[in-house]
Design an enzyme around this catalytic site. Structure first.
Site, PDB file in Angstrom:
ATOM      1  N   GLU A 482       0.802  -1.218   0.000  1.00  0.00           N
ATOM      2  CA  GLU A 482       0.000   0.000   0.000  1.00  0.00           C
ATOM      3  C   GLU A 482       0.847   1.286   0.000  1.00  0.00           C
ATOM      4  O   GLU A 482       0.351   2.349   0.362  1.00  0.00           O
ATOM      5  CB  GLU A 482      -0.973   0.007   1.190  1.00  0.00           C
ATOM      6  N   GLU A 548      -6.634  -7.140  -1.248  1.00  0.00           N
ATOM      7  CA  GLU A 548      -6.981  -7.425   0.147  1.00  0.00           C
ATOM      8  C   GLU A 548      -8.458  -7.175   0.364  1.00  0.00           C
ATOM      9  O   GLU A 548      -8.912  -6.034   0.335  1.00  0.00           O
ATOM     10  CB  GLU A 548      -6.216  -6.526   1.121  1.00  0.00           C
TER      11      GLU A 548
END
Length: 870
Positions: A482, A548
């Site tokens: 991320e 995710e």
């Protein structure tokens, strides 16, 4: 791995077979340890004459400081209750508290003329100095978690006598304050190490930050030339179809040869592969290291490696020798698969599509943290966990960036089971400044420059690339979770390191990169996490490739009691976090979902209903993505597949390797050829996620009332193209009254069941209480053993009432679960007259010597618990 591998049980090394035969010894047992502040003397004195290790404790190597302390009963089990709070944290104690000496003694036969001896460390965390027989071996203090070290120790050996080895190991610096947020205060990210050791929202901190000799230690004996970093690449031109005779493919090999002698060495590099032999003459100058490339090898009819669900995953073995004057100086064996990995960006989906051997792969997988939070890693556990993933029809595992670079044994298991691996490097948005975060110690801009030692990060990346790049399962490298790595690191990775050391592998700069997906729903990202209304997964559009997204996961009662103290074994309130151990183990609330099956009565009832809820959650999660396969989505990775400690948040199996209900819900939803009910519109659809053309299939839909009466039946003939989806009939439930119904879907090829799926449906939203009206059912069970670790179980329902949500488990004579137990199906429902055949495998290891000592227990919603012996 060297060809000859001997496991030392006593640490007195076995004699060499021939004077020049290369050999590797694993140094695992008889280690001792002691805190540095309790030791008088430095490394030269500790490994010198006359030093005694009296009062030192037995050490676990590979392992961490906590592993060793737990082994010696000096700390409580940090995985139970609130015990972890009883263990001093390194942030409070100071780093010296977890700075230790590790010591061992070993004997090796006198090295013959022309032989060299090497000491190898595959992983030390974090700082280390190595001493052997009164001399310091490393001239530069080892730093970093992900850096192998190989030291030439021939000059330091006590030939024909005991050799004394001491390793000083110290924690990362800084260790980080674990009291705040993801990765604690974030400063653990200043190191090149495992960020989650400072705590996360699914794990509490490891108090030593996993300091220790955490991976394998070995001694190699070679000739003057050492083979290093052999690199196999494969080329598979064109689009291939699994199961067919294949056109030629091509194999390339290079290897580094290091001459550690002061003499010119003339020798031959020899290669053997599937009957193919070749040799290359090589001249190495004194102390020269040279990369040698072998001419491309043509494989006429290759056996191609395919990901799980598309085809088989055969592996080839290449033998490499370097010989001079008929003496083998060094030897390597490389296991590899022949496959081509590629990708392209699909503008319709707005997502990257991954391909293997020219065939696109709909990604079904999940996120992996580590096998064990205290790094008690083993080949056997790796095999079991990866097998779980393959058997629930996954085809990819993402190794998350706050964890570690996974070990070769993990990759070997993924090679065997056909699991593609997405490997993150050691950066996360949480620690590395992607967001403003008041809990972090340093500014966002400062954290963006983490880690402090960029050169160490890049050196470690090169080393880990070389360690893992031959595995066919390794599909892509990712710069960070991320977030992007610092600009100079990213540039070096993209422009220099990957093009040079792993040029054929795809590199993604961050897990939520626009190269993976572009804006379709208001941004690029991941999530959500947590429990959801199943039908909303079909209607609320997610990211085109979601790296995710996940749901809940609660262990069965059998293992929950290994986590939560007896006085806290109380069902958690529906909409609040519980105190004490439930909160400490990161319980994620299930809201009112269990109560939809009737008010939860006690902890056993809660655990049963939690399995039903997780079954439905994870099946819907995968089937929601299936429904828009190649339209909205190219794939999805569940957050997360497993827990490296005893967490009560997500996961398809618990820390002790027992299935949750979600495992089999997901497994049914992810079947490569699949029939499902789309929960958004109640339409049945059939999916083909393989490269095969499927003809002459028949789909059956049967709707039953609560008590098993057949209400309707439909039959459809189906022919399917590869990578295809077909919509069938709509299911309409009767509207009168408050009722629960069972829908059984079957996809048949003649008399063979290709896929089967069973739903429990309600005409009163969010209410399944009518399931409590089911009468008790007695099912019949039989077991047929085929060998000491395999059996076929038959379960039938001879009655007139459905037998809902049957769970199978294997118990030993002490009424403890035998784990792992591999069932081909579980948590299933049998309609009246139905029979199911389930295959069972148990690992052939120290805990299970014979099925005769065990019993099968079966239980269910309305099935009384019964057991039969094998």
């Amino acid at each position: 791995m060297k060809k000859l591998l001997f496991l030392l049980l006593t640490f007195i090394l076995l004699p060499l077979h021939t004077p020049a035969q290369p050999v590797t010894y694993i140094l695992r047992d008889n280690w001792k340890a002691k805190r540095v502040t309790d030791v008088i003397g430095d490394g030269t004195e500790i490994t010198g004459p006359g030093f005694k290790t009296e009062g030192w404790i037995d050490a676990v190597v590979p392992g961490t400081i906590l592993t060793t302390l737990l082994h010696n009963n000096q700390i409580p089990d940090p995985f139970f209750g609130l015990n972890n709070n009883l263990i001093p944290d390194v942030f409070s104690t100071g780093r010296d508290y977890y700075t230790y000496w590790f010591y061992n003694e070993f004997e090796i036969p006198e090295a013959k003329d022309g032989q060299e001896v090497w000491l190898n460390f595959r992983g030390i965390n974090y700082f280390a100095d190595i001493f052997l027989n009164g001399k310091r071996v490393n001239t530069r203090t080892h730093e970093g978690m992900y850096l192998r070290e190989k030291y030439l120790i021939t000059p330091f050996l006590n030939k024909g006598k005991l050799n004394k080895l001491a390793v000083w190991v110290a924690p990362p610096d800084p260790v980080g304050n674990a009291a705040a947020g993801q990765g604690g205060d974030g400063t653990i990210g200043r190191n090149v190490t495992m960020q989650c050791t400072a705590g996360w929202d699914w794990i509490c901190p490891m108090r030593d930050r996993n300091t220790g000799i955490w991976d394998q230690v070995s001694v190699d004996v070679t000739g003057a030339v050492d083979i290093r970093n052999p690199f196999v690449t494969t080329r598979v031109p064109g689009i291939r179809v699994p199961g067919q005779k294949q056109a030629p493919a091509f194999v390339n090999l290079s290897a580094d040869l290091k001459n550690v002698s002061s003499q010119i060495v003339q020798g031959t590099l020899k290669i053997e592969l599937e009957g193919y032999r070749n040799s290359i003459k090589v001249i190495l100058n004194p102390f020269e290291e040279k990369t040698v490339t072998v001419p491309e090898i043509k494989i006429e009819t290759p056996l191609l490696w395919w990901p799980n669900g598309l085809g088989d995953h055969p592996l080839y073995l290449m033998k490499i020798d370097f010989a001079s004057t008929d003496k083998t100086m060094d030897s390597e064996q490389i296991s590899f698969g022949i496959r081509d990995a590629a990708n392209y960006f699909d503008e319709k989906i707005k997502s990257r599509v991954f391909t293997v051997n020219g065939q696109k792969v709909f990604i079904k997988g999940g996120n992996w943290i580590a096998s064990d939070a205290m790094l008690r890693l083993s080949k056997e556990r790796y095999d079991a966990e990866v097998r779980f993933h393959a058997e629930m029809n996954m085809n990819m595992i993402r190794v998350w960036g706050g964890g570690l670079t996974e070990r070769p044994e993990f990759y070997e298991a993924c090679d065997r089971y056909g699991i593609l691996v997405w490997q993150d490097l050691w950066v996360s948005g949480d620690c590395n400044g992607e967001w403003l975060d008041p809990q972090k110690k340093e500014s966002q801009a400062r954290r963006k420059a983490y880690p402090d030692n960029h050169a160490l990060f890049l050196e470690s990346a090169i080393d880990q690339i070389k360690m893992l790049r031959n595995h066919p399962s390794l599909y892509l490298w990712c710069g960070g979770n991320e977030t992007l790595p610092p600009a100079d690191i990213l540039t070096a990775l993209e422009k220099e390191i990957f093009p040079r050391f792993d040029p054929g592998r795809y590199f993604l700069e961050m897990s939520t990169s626009s190269k993976l997906m572009t804006n379709t729903i208001g941004g690029v990202g991941d999530g959500p996490y947590g429990i959801r209304e199943p039908e909303k997964i079909f209607t609320e559009r997610s990211f085109p490739f979601n790296p995710e997204t996940g749901s809940i996961g609660i262990p069965n009662y059998d293992n929950l009691k290994k986590i939560i103290p007896e006085d806290e074994m109380i069902p958690p309130a529906p909409r609040s976090r519980e105190s004490k151990s439930w909160t400490y183990h990161k319980y994620l609330p299930l809201l009112d979902f269990p109560d939809r099956y009737g008010k939860v009565k006690d902890i056993r009832d809660f655990c049963l209903k939690a399995q039903i809820v997780s079954y439905e959650q994870y099946r819907a999660l995968q089937e929601g993505f299936n429904y828009k396969m190649w339209d909205w989505y190219s794939g999805m990775l569940v957050w997360k597949n497993q827990n490296p400690w005893t967490a009560l948040r997500g996961g398809f199996y618990d820390y002790y390797l027992d299935y949750t209900g979600g495992y089999f819900g997901y497994k049914h939803g992810a079947a490569p050829v699949h029939i499902q009910l789309n929960l958004n519109d109640s339409v049945v659809c059939v999916l083909n996620q393989t490269a095969d053309i499927l003809n002459s299939l028949t789909a059956y839909t049967r709707l039953y009332d609560l008590h098993g009466k057949l209400l309707s039946e439909q039959k459809s003939a189906i022919n399917m193209k590869a990578h295809d989806m077909i919509l069938l009939n709509k299911i309409d439930l009767p509207v009168a009254g408050n009722q629960v119904f069972f829908l059984k879907l079957q996809l048949m090829n003649g008399a063979k069941v290709v896929d089967e799926n069973l739903y429990w449906l309600t005409n009163k939203p969010k209410s399944y209480e009518k399931l409590n009206d089911l009468k008790q059912v007695t099912v019949n069970a039989s077991i047929k053993k085929s060998d000491t670790n395999h059996a076929v179980i038959k379960i039938s329902n001879p009655g007139t009432e459905p037998a809902f949500f049957i769970r199978l488990k294997i118990m030993n004579k002490n009424d403890e679960l035998v784990l792992p137990s591999f069932f081909t199906d579980n948590y299933f429902t049998l309609m009246p007259g139905d029979e199911k055949q389930v295959e069972l495998d148990l690992p052939a290891d120290k805990s299970t010597t014979s099925l005769n000592e065990l019993k099968l227990v079966y239980e269910g919603w309305n099935v009384l618990s019964e057991g039969i012996k094998f």
